[in-house]
Design a protein around this motif. Structure first.
Motif, PDB file in Angstrom:
ATOM      1  N   SER A   1      50.899  66.779  56.524  1.00 15.85           N
ATOM      2  CA  SER A   1      49.634  66.671  55.795  1.00 15.85           C
ATOM      3  C   SER A   1      49.636  67.535  54.546  1.00 15.85           C
ATOM      4  CB  SER A   1      48.464  67.059  56.703  1.00 15.85           C
ATOM      5  OG  SER A   1      48.385  66.200  57.817  1.00 15.85           O
TER       6      SER A   1
ATOM      7  N   PRO B   1      43.020  61.185  60.252  1.00 15.43           N
ATOM      8  CA  PRO B   1      42.442  62.490  59.891  1.00 15.43           C
ATOM      9  C   PRO B   1      42.900  62.989  58.521  1.00 15.43           C
ATOM     10  CG  PRO B   1      43.170  62.508  62.176  1.00 15.43           C
ATOM     11  CD  PRO B   1      43.685  61.235  61.576  1.00 15.43           C
TER      12      PRO B   1
ATOM     13  N   LEU C   1      40.496  63.707  55.222  1.00 14.77           N
ATOM     14  CA  LEU C   1      40.562  64.988  54.520  1.00 14.77           C
ATOM     15  C   LEU C   1      40.814  64.775  53.031  1.00 14.77           C
ATOM     16  CD1 LEU C   1      40.657  68.076  54.403  1.00 14.77           C
ATOM     17  CD2 LEU C   1      43.075  67.947  55.110  1.00 14.77           C
TER      18      LEU C   1
ATOM     19  N   THR D   1      38.389  61.111  68.097  1.00 17.05           N
ATOM     20  CA  THR D   1      38.830  61.124  66.698  1.00 17.05           C
ATOM     21  C   THR D   1      38.483  59.821  66.000  1.00 17.05           C
ATOM     22  OG1 THR D   1      40.660  62.615  67.258  1.00 17.05           O
ATOM     23  CG2 THR D   1      40.825  61.397  65.185  1.00 17.05           C
TER      24      THR D   1
ATOM     25  N   LEU E   1      35.780  59.360  62.933  1.00 14.80           N
ATOM     26  CA  LEU E   1      36.308  59.127  61.587  1.00 14.80           C
ATOM     27  C   LEU E   1      36.225  57.695  61.094  1.00 14.80           C
ATOM     28  CD1 LEU E   1      39.491  61.412  61.675  1.00 14.80           C
ATOM     29  CD2 LEU E   1      37.161  61.979  60.939  1.00 14.80           C
TER      30      LEU E   1
END
Length: 375
Positions: A77, A99, A103, A138, A142
């Motif tokens: 990431s 995720p 972000l 999750t 999201l």
């Protein structure tokens, strides 16, 4: 418009991601696939005109334990965030990169997220209770942060609507590009299979849940018939298939081939197997690549009575649906097919189905997921 398509594999045999990237490129988008680096692969590559960046991780060789996987994910990431600050779209392939994509959107409000659920990932067989709970939480948290959602079967799309109270996802099925079938004899020539034999084919991953063991045991009891089995692919059951090949004259193994040429081999068989153990919702709702590849190659299909596969085969009259996944039932169906007059009718029906289920039609749904009209 710049698109990064993030996938948490090495992007070697991922035909769906490649087809989607090519389609986006052909429709004016600038696409780069961001994947994971492995030895003997290029860090920066071009596949079929699509640019690929395989991200090198210092933590790559750590254990596959859940905690170490998180460490790898964090490193991945950070590196993606450093390089891809200015993009217009992030195409998220499955739940893993979601995720990271959210972000990136928090850091750059102009980014649009297209969430591409390749399977029903929270309902995969063997998923531990803790990991399953984390994944569901999750996804629920999201998925509403995304701009478009696409998936691979009507049943999965309907489940997402019920679970997450979202608009129905667009369907982008795992269909190959349309092609006019020209029969070949690649399998007959390689394995010296006589014209009188009918070739049954399994192509795909050699893994549990795909009924490889059932096929091997059944065909080991079909030596006196004109039915032969070719299994083409790689995976953990590869050595088992090779052991059966040594023992039985009607069973043959062929290594996996590049997705770009797989149909050249598929067309040299007569019937395709698309059998999935009904052990999880991911299998129940699946419409795998190989099913549509068989249809495009003109092969009638043997499947079992699952909501999506069973319906597709019966509603389009392109094959046979097993009642039970047993050796006796499979042997009966194979014997029936070898002398069945329905075979040619089913084969003819695959041509009509292929025109309706090809990538050229699926591409329209993909592009609409990127349009402002859809969002």
């Amino acid at each position: 418009m710049k698109v990064i398509s993030i996938v948490l594999n090495n992007f070697v045999n991922d035909s769906r991601v490649l087809k989607e990237a090519i389609s986006l490129e052909n429709n004016g988008y600038e696409v780069k696939v961001v994947a994971l680096y492995e030895e003997n692969l290029k860090e920066f590559d071009i596949q079929s005109g699509v640019h690929v960046h395989r991200v090198k991780l210092k933590t790559r060789n750590l254990s596959k334990h859940f905690l170490f996987q998180i460490i790898k994910y964090v490193e991945f990431s950070i590196k993606v965030l450093q390089v891809y600050k200015k993009v217009d779209f992030i195409h998220v392939n499955d739940l893993g990169p979601l995720p990271l994509a959210v972000l990136m959107k928090i850091l750059n409000k102009n980014i649009n997220i297209v969430y591409d659920a390749h399977e029903y990932q929270t309902e995969v067989k063997g998923l531990g209770k803790f990991r399953k709970k984390i994944m569901k939480m999750t996804e629920k948290l999201l998925i509403k942060k995304t701009d478009s959602v696409i998936t691979v079967s009507p049943s999965i799309a309907n489940e997402y609507v019920k679970l997450y109270n979202i608009s129905k996802p667009k369907l982008v099925l795992n269909c190959p590009n349309y092609r006019s079938v020209k029969r070949s004899d690649l399998f007959r020539e390689r394995f010296n299979i006589g014209e009188e034999k009918r070739i049954f084919l399994y192509q795909g991953a050699l893994a549990s849940g795909r009924q490889i063991e059932l096929l091997l045991e059944s065909f080991s009891n079909l030596l006196e018939t004109n039915a032969v089995l070719v299994i083409m692919g790689n995976g953990v059951l590869q050595e088992l298939v090779k052991d059966y090949e040594k023992k039985y004259d009607n069973i043959f193994y062929h290594e996996a081939v590049n997705p770009e040429i797989v149909l050249d081999y598929t067309v040299s068989a007569d019937i395709g197997f698309a059998l999935l153990e009904d052990s999880c919702l991911n299998h129940s709702y699946a419409l795998p690549n190989k099913f549509f590849e068989y249809i495009m190659a003109g092969l009638p299909v043997v499947t079992n009575n699952l909501p999506e596969l069973g319906y597709m085969v019966q509603s389009n009259a392109v094959g046979w649906v097993l009642g039970d996944l047993t050796v006796n039932d499979l042997i009966k169906v194979v014997k029936k097919i070898v002398s069945d007059e329905e075979y040619m009718e089913y084969r003819k029906n695959t041509r009509e189905m292929a025109r309706n289920y090809c990538w050229e039609k699926q591409e329209k749904n993909l592009i609409s997921a990127y349009s402002s009209d859809y969002k």
